[in-house]
Design a protein around this motif. Structure first.
Motif, PDB file in Angstrom:
ATOM      1  N   VAL A  61      93.603 -31.584 -20.663  1.00 55.86           N
ATOM      2  CA  VAL A  61      92.768 -32.098 -21.751  1.00 55.86           C
ATOM      3  C   VAL A  61      93.079 -31.493 -23.107  1.00 55.86           C
ATOM      4  O   VAL A  61      92.739 -32.086 -24.139  1.00 55.86           O
ATOM      5  CB  VAL A  61      91.275 -31.876 -21.425  1.00 55.86           C
ATOM      6  CG1 VAL A  61      90.869 -32.727 -20.224  1.00 55.86           C
ATOM      7  CG2 VAL A  61      90.964 -30.412 -21.166  1.00 55.86           C
ATOM      8  N   ASN A  62      93.715 -30.320 -23.142  1.00 58.42           N
ATOM      9  CA  ASN A  62      93.974 -29.665 -24.425  1.00 58.42           C
ATOM     10  C   ASN A  62      94.767 -30.524 -25.403  1.00 58.42           C
ATOM     11  O   ASN A  62      94.454 -30.539 -26.607  1.00 58.42           O
ATOM     12  CB  ASN A  62      94.680 -28.330 -24.206  1.00 58.42           C
ATOM     13  CG  ASN A  62      93.692 -27.207 -23.911  1.00 58.42           C
ATOM     14  OD1 ASN A  62      92.506 -27.315 -24.204  1.00 58.42           O
ATOM     15  ND2 ASN A  62      94.184 -26.121 -23.330  1.00 58.42           N
ATOM     16  N   PRO A  63      95.810 -31.257 -24.956  1.00 58.77           N
ATOM     17  CA  PRO A  63      96.541 -32.091 -25.926  1.00 58.77           C
ATOM     18  C   PRO A  63      95.652 -33.114 -26.629  1.00 58.77           C
ATOM     19  O   PRO A  63      95.758 -33.308 -27.839  1.00 58.77           O
ATOM     20  CB  PRO A  63      97.612 -32.773 -25.050  1.00 58.77           C
ATOM     21  CG  PRO A  63      97.831 -31.817 -23.926  1.00 58.77           C
ATOM     22  CD  PRO A  63      96.480 -31.250 -23.632  1.00 58.77           C
ATOM     23  N   LYS A  64      94.734 -33.753 -25.872  1.00 59.07           N
ATOM     24  CA  LYS A  64      93.837 -34.741 -26.494  1.00 59.07           C
ATOM     25  C   LYS A  64      92.796 -34.077 -27.382  1.00 59.07           C
ATOM     26  O   LYS A  64      92.388 -34.632 -28.405  1.00 59.07           O
ATOM     27  CB  LYS A  64      93.146 -35.586 -25.421  1.00 59.07           C
ATOM     28  CG  LYS A  64      93.964 -36.766 -24.933  1.00 59.07           C
ATOM     29  CD  LYS A  64      93.129 -37.717 -24.107  1.00 59.07           C
ATOM     30  CE  LYS A  64      93.935 -38.944 -23.723  1.00 59.07           C
ATOM     31  NZ  LYS A  64      93.123 -39.907 -22.919  1.00 59.07           N
ATOM     32  N   LEU A  65      92.356 -32.873 -26.978  1.00 52.07           N
ATOM     33  CA  LEU A  65      91.358 -32.181 -27.785  1.00 52.07           C
ATOM     34  C   LEU A  65      91.909 -31.787 -29.145  1.00 52.07           C
ATOM     35  O   LEU A  65      91.143 -31.550 -30.086  1.00 52.07           O
ATOM     36  CB  LEU A  65      90.849 -30.944 -27.041  1.00 52.07           C
ATOM     37  CG  LEU A  65      89.962 -31.202 -25.814  1.00 52.07           C
ATOM     38  CD1 LEU A  65      89.623 -29.882 -25.120  1.00 52.07           C
ATOM     39  CD2 LEU A  65      88.690 -31.940 -26.198  1.00 52.07           C
ATOM     40  N   LYS A  66      93.229 -31.713 -29.264  1.00 49.64           N
ATOM     41  CA  LYS A  66      93.857 -31.367 -30.535  1.00 49.64           C
ATOM     42  C   LYS A  66      94.054 -32.586 -31.433  1.00 49.64           C
ATOM     43  O   LYS A  66      94.579 -32.476 -32.535  1.00 49.64           O
ATOM     44  CB  LYS A  66      95.204 -30.678 -30.279  1.00 49.64           C
ATOM     45  CG  LYS A  66      95.075 -29.335 -29.576  1.00 49.64           C
ATOM     46  CD  LYS A  66      96.441 -28.735 -29.263  1.00 49.64           C
ATOM     47  CE  LYS A  66      96.300 -27.408 -28.530  1.00 49.64           C
ATOM     48  NZ  LYS A  66      97.621 -26.826 -28.165  1.00 49.64           N
ATOM     49  N   THR A  67      93.661 -33.772 -30.944  1.00 50.09           N
ATOM     50  CA  THR A  67      93.762 -35.006 -31.721  1.00 50.09           C
ATOM     51  C   THR A  67      92.358 -35.540 -32.000  1.00 50.09           C
ATOM     52  O   THR A  67      91.355 -34.940 -31.630  1.00 50.09           O
ATOM     53  CB  THR A  67      94.563 -36.070 -30.953  1.00 50.09           C
ATOM     54  OG1 THR A  67      93.776 -36.544 -29.834  1.00 50.09           O
ATOM     55  CG2 THR A  67      95.875 -35.497 -30.420  1.00 50.09           C
ATOM     56  N   LEU A  78      83.476 -30.642 -23.690  1.00 49.43           N
ATOM     57  CA  LEU A  78      84.612 -29.733 -23.610  1.00 49.43           C
ATOM     58  C   LEU A  78      84.769 -28.914 -24.886  1.00 49.43           C
ATOM     59  O   LEU A  78      85.049 -27.715 -24.834  1.00 49.43           O
ATOM     60  CB  LEU A  78      85.894 -30.522 -23.318  1.00 49.43           C
ATOM     61  CG  LEU A  78      85.972 -31.198 -21.951  1.00 49.43           C
ATOM     62  CD1 LEU A  78      87.242 -32.042 -21.849  1.00 49.43           C
ATOM     63  CD2 LEU A  78      85.933 -30.165 -20.836  1.00 49.43           C
ATOM     64  N   LEU A  79      84.588 -29.562 -26.028  1.00 45.70           N
ATOM     65  CA  LEU A  79      84.672 -28.832 -27.295  1.00 45.70           C
ATOM     66  C   LEU A  79      83.586 -27.762 -27.371  1.00 45.70           C
ATOM     67  O   LEU A  79      83.819 -26.656 -27.878  1.00 45.70           O
ATOM     68  CB  LEU A  79      84.545 -29.802 -28.472  1.00 45.70           C
ATOM     69  CG  LEU A  79      85.751 -30.728 -28.705  1.00 45.70           C
ATOM     70  CD1 LEU A  79      85.442 -31.732 -29.802  1.00 45.70           C
ATOM     71  CD2 LEU A  79      86.994 -29.913 -29.067  1.00 45.70           C
ATOM     72  N   SER A  80      82.410 -28.084 -26.844  1.00 42.96           N
ATOM     73  CA  SER A  80      81.326 -27.102 -26.825  1.00 42.96           C
ATOM     74  C   SER A  80      81.679 -25.911 -25.937  1.00 42.96           C
ATOM     75  O   SER A  80      81.415 -24.750 -26.303  1.00 42.96           O
ATOM     76  CB  SER A  80      80.034 -27.759 -26.333  1.00 42.96           C
ATOM     77  OG  SER A  80      78.992 -26.816 -26.222  1.00 42.96           O
ATOM     78  N   GLN A  81      82.287 -26.195 -24.779  1.00 45.50           N
ATOM     79  CA  GLN A  81      82.691 -25.097 -23.894  1.00 45.50           C
ATOM     80  C   GLN A  81      83.771 -24.230 -24.528  1.00 45.50           C
ATOM     81  O   GLN A  81      83.746 -23.004 -24.393  1.00 45.50           O
ATOM     82  CB  GLN A  81      83.187 -25.652 -22.565  1.00 45.50           C
ATOM     83  CG  GLN A  81      82.080 -26.080 -21.612  1.00 45.50           C
ATOM     84  CD  GLN A  81      82.593 -26.316 -20.209  1.00 45.50           C
ATOM     85  OE1 GLN A  81      83.725 -26.771 -20.002  1.00 45.50           O
ATOM     86  NE2 GLN A  81      81.761 -26.010 -19.234  1.00 45.50           N
TER      87      GLN A  81
END
Length: 280
Positions: free
Chosen positions: A144-150, A160-163
């Motif tokens: 999930v990290n690649p998508k969280l960076k977009t 996920l961002l909250s965690q």
């Protein structure tokens, strides 16, 4: 199909339908160092690494039957899944077994899959990961990290961002228990003599010579890799406590060499001094 149209069709203008073909196909999974040799004897395709990379699929012909071959594994070995029309299953199975005779091919059951996948740290949906766990808690941040960076939106993104901002309260770990005592899941996990979680999944690892248990350890005050690694662990089974070695990496072949078809290295389990790479 109404759910698909609601999620994608109405927003994007697609006309989406879902058809159940479960009864129309079966699957044979051919795994092991000679899987490529066997398939090349009975197929019309090139199964080399360059022509057939991992996590790709091709339509091939096996003994006169069209089959979709997928280079995937759930046991940590070089291998392919063969997705076969139901009417061709027996013929393809017989062709595979005949071609594999000289290599010592043998049938393997689901208990073997459970043991091998547990050694490799491959996740089971209903045990290792469930609706009440997240990829970050399961040690799968790389998904999930690649998508969280977009700016791409997806279900669960805000959670996920909250965690990532506030930290985790639980984390999936592997516990190697040398005792051969039968384990069945739901055993309590102790860290420094205090219960900190329970086992979600367990199997005896014949390649590593011990019970392999996966479970979530919890710390309401906040979880860090240092907190996890600094503890001394035990697992309670049938009223007795058994010493356990905690690891965040796969107990078997942590370099993933075999999945790539590389059997040049003899396998040795991770030593206590091996630095493990892991991410919260």
């Amino acid at each position: 199909s109404s759910g698909i149209n609601a999620e994608y069709g109405d927003d994007k203008g697609f006309d989406c339908t879902l058809t159940d073909h479960s009864a129309d196909y079966g699957m044979l999974s051919l795994q092991g160092p000679r899987s490529r040799d066997i398939l090349e004897k009975i197929c019309d395709a090139d199964f080399s690494n360059n022509a057939f990379p991992f996590s790709t699929h091709q339509l091939v012909t096996v003994a006169g039957h069209q089959v979709r071959a997928m280079r995937l594994t759930f046991v940590g070995e070089l291998g392919w899944e063969l997705h076969i029309p139901s009417e061709s299953l027996v013929a393809v199975y017989e062709a595979v077994m005949a071609a594999g005779g000289e290599f010592g091919i043998a049938d393997a059951g689901y208990r073997a899959i459970d043991a091998l996948s547990s050694e490799k740290g491959y996740k089971h949906w209903h045990e290792d990961v469930r609706p009440d766990t997240t990829p970050l808690e399961a040690g799968m941040a790389w998904l999930v990290n690649p998508k969280l960076k977009t700016d791409v939106d997806f279900l669960g993104r805000e959670a996920l961002l909250s965690q990532k901002k506030n930290g985790l309260k639980q984390r999936l770990v592997c516990l190697k228990v040398k005792s051969p005592v039968p384990m069945v899941t739901l055993e309590a996990i102790y860290r420094n003599d205090k219960v900190c979680g329970y086992v979600r999944r367990t199997a005896y690892g014949y390649s590593v010579g011990c019970n392999v248990a996966w479970g979530y350890v919890e710390n309401p005050a906040g979880l860090t890799l240092d907190w996890i690694r600094s503890g001394t662990y035990k697992v309670e089974c049938m009223g007795e406590l058994y010493d356990a070695e905690m690891t965040l990496a796969a107990p078997f072949d942590p370099k993933n060499l075999r999945v790539k078809g590389d059997y040049s290295e003899d396998y040795f389990p991770l030593s206590d001094t091996t630095k493990q790479s892991a991410h919260l």
